[in-house]
Design a protein around this motif. Structure first.
Motif, PDB file in Angstrom:
ATOM      1  N   VAL A 107      72.616  27.230  28.903  1.00  0.00           N
ATOM      2  CA  VAL A 107      73.958  26.956  28.397  1.00  0.00           C
ATOM      3  C   VAL A 107      74.216  25.454  28.341  1.00  0.00           C
ATOM      4  CG1 VAL A 107      74.861  29.150  29.219  1.00  0.00           C
ATOM      5  CG2 VAL A 107      75.036  27.134  30.683  1.00  0.00           C
ATOM      6  N   THR A 112      79.214  28.542  25.591  1.00  0.00           N
ATOM      7  CA  THR A 112      77.974  29.309  25.744  1.00  0.00           C
ATOM      8  C   THR A 112      77.898  29.978  27.116  1.00  0.00           C
ATOM      9  OG1 THR A 112      76.876  27.230  26.364  1.00  0.00           O
ATOM     10  CG2 THR A 112      76.618  27.991  24.086  1.00  0.00           C
ATOM     11  N   THR A 116      77.467  34.135  27.610  1.00  0.00           N
ATOM     12  CA  THR A 116      76.417  34.814  28.390  1.00  0.00           C
ATOM     13  C   THR A 116      77.019  35.648  29.511  1.00  0.00           C
ATOM     14  OG1 THR A 116      76.129  32.807  29.745  1.00  0.00           O
ATOM     15  CG2 THR A 116      74.623  33.113  27.881  1.00  0.00           C
TER      16      THR A 116
END
Length: 433
Positions: A107, A112, A116
């Motif tokens: 990340v 991001t 996840t």
């Protein structure tokens, strides 16, 4: 119930085989990986927060993001489990969530990281409904609480006995290597699961005597008839006091668990001013206490069932006692000694381990053809704690600079759980819709 398939190996028909214990080992390992993957963030948090410039309130949102999607995916996950079965569902779940764990090591910012974590929550959603289904299909009623306690140890074992290694990896190689290495281990286990798991009637080492042993005491060795999804079924399930009360109680015990899985290392490092390596050592002790607690809770519950002949007493009394112990976490606010704080935290987490019998209770009351849906609904309600708790604590820390409000909240939730089990849950018996 449909007719069961003949077992592949009959061995000595006079003596029951013990194939169910091998299955129990599989779900214990799967549960350990499940919780290890979702809690790596707590180990990485101090370093990651600096690298990605995350404020405490923002970090609280990141901690809770997993539970947003995890809770939302519970009912769909239960439906997938009821349709695809345990073997396929678990294989897809563990390999996907482990891949997403590894991707957390790549990340680059808040966006991001949230993506996840949200994906991880969706992928892990079927795990505990599947565990509950394994309890019903593979274990007689007299062994279920102990079986639940054995696989539940996996929730604590990974952090309890691997924390020094995890903190060392983070300090030596960085938090990115931590996520990638643990994720890779999970993917490998996914293929091991696919190779080894079978339903009772299809297992290569089970014999007729073991299947009879399971069935005589309420086990369900053949797959139940499939039931089409309907919102009416969800409404009917939540209208039953056993499911509603147990869901509130599990929300309460999960609040304690979520604190230890998310904010506890940061509490030791920031509030108690412990050095990072010391945090890795001291963080182990409450998890060891919880591991002992969950084993004692399972043994005590089955002993009470045998002694009293009452599922209601055997399943509810340990939960009430454990939640009462968890409520003592508030006393840490008034302690100056780090050793005394760790002792209180260990007692509170020990109590949470004892009270971790909600899944055993749900396996006893769920309609036989809606185990996946019931488990998903139960986990949806209880994992709202995973959304609320990190945010409440994060806001309290950012606004006050202290964990005072967060610890009061955890103690109050434990007290709420005690009241729910005493006044709402009612008798423990198999429900029929």
């Amino acid at each position: 119930m449909t007719a069961r398939a003949a077992p592949a190996v009959s061995a000595d028909p006079r003596r029951a085989t013990k194939a169910r214990y091998g299955v129990l080992a599989l779900i214990a390992i799967a549960t350990m990986i499940n919780y290890l993957d979702r809690t790596l963030l707590s180990v990485a948090a101090p370093q990651m927060a600096k690298d990605l410039a995350l404020a405490p309130a923002t970090l609280g949102i990141v901690f809770s993001a997993f539970s947003w999607s995890y809770a939302a995916a519970q009912i769909p996950g239960g439906l997938v489990l009821d349709r695809l079965g345990t073997r396929v569902t678990y294989f897809l779940s563990v390999t996907i969530w482990s891949t997403l764990t590894a991707l957390q090591g790549a990340v680059t910012g808040l966006g991001t990281l949230l993506a996840t974590r949200l994906g991880l929550g969706i992928a892990e959603a079927p795990c505990f409904p599947a565990n509950s289904r394994v309890l019903v299909t593979w274990f007689p009623r007299a062994e279920r609480a102990r079986a639940n306690s054995v696989y539940s140890v996996g929730m604590y074992f990974g952090i309890a006995f691997m924390s020094p290694l995890l903190f060392w990896i983070t300090a030596t190689f960085g938090w990115r290597v931590l996520f990638v290495s643990v994720g890779a281990i999970g993917v490998l286990f996914g293929f091991a699961w696919w190779r080894l798991y079978r339903e009772p009637g299809e297992h290569p080492t089970v014999n007729a005597a073991e299947l009879d042993l399971i069935e005589r005491d309420g086990g369900m060795t053949a797959p139940p008839a499939k039931v089409a999804f309907s919102w009416a079924n969800i409404s009917a399930l939540m209208g039953r006091r056993q499911i509603l009360g147990a869901s509130i109680g599990q929300f309460a015990t999960n609040s304690t668990l979520v604190f230890f899985l998310t904010w506890f290392p940061t509490y030791l490092a920031v509030e108690r001013k412990m050095a990072w390596i010391s945090v890795g050592f001291y963080a182990v002790l409450p998890f060891i206490a919880a591991s002992v607690g969950v084993l004692i809770g399972g043994q005590l519950s089955d002993w009470l069932v045998r002694r009293t002949g009452s599922l209601t007493i055997g399943r509810k009394l340990p939960v009430v006692a454990g939640l009462f112990l968890s409520s003592t976490i508030v006393s840490a606010i008034f302690l100056k000694s780090d050793a005394a704080v760790i002792f209180v935290m260990s007692v509170a987490f020990f109590g949470q381990g004892i009270s971790n019998l909600g899944w055993t209770l749900i396996s006893e009351v769920a309609p036989v053809n809606m185990i996946g849906l019931t488990g998903g609904l139960f986990n949806l309600c209880t994992n709202l704690a995973g959304i609320v708790t990190p945010i409440v604590i994060g806001i309290a820390v950012q606004q006050t600079g202290s964990f005072f409000g967060g610890l009061v909240y955890i103690g109050a939730m434990a007290a709420l759980g005690v009241l729910s089990y005493i006044f709402i849950v009612g008798p423990i018996e198999r429900l029929e819709l």
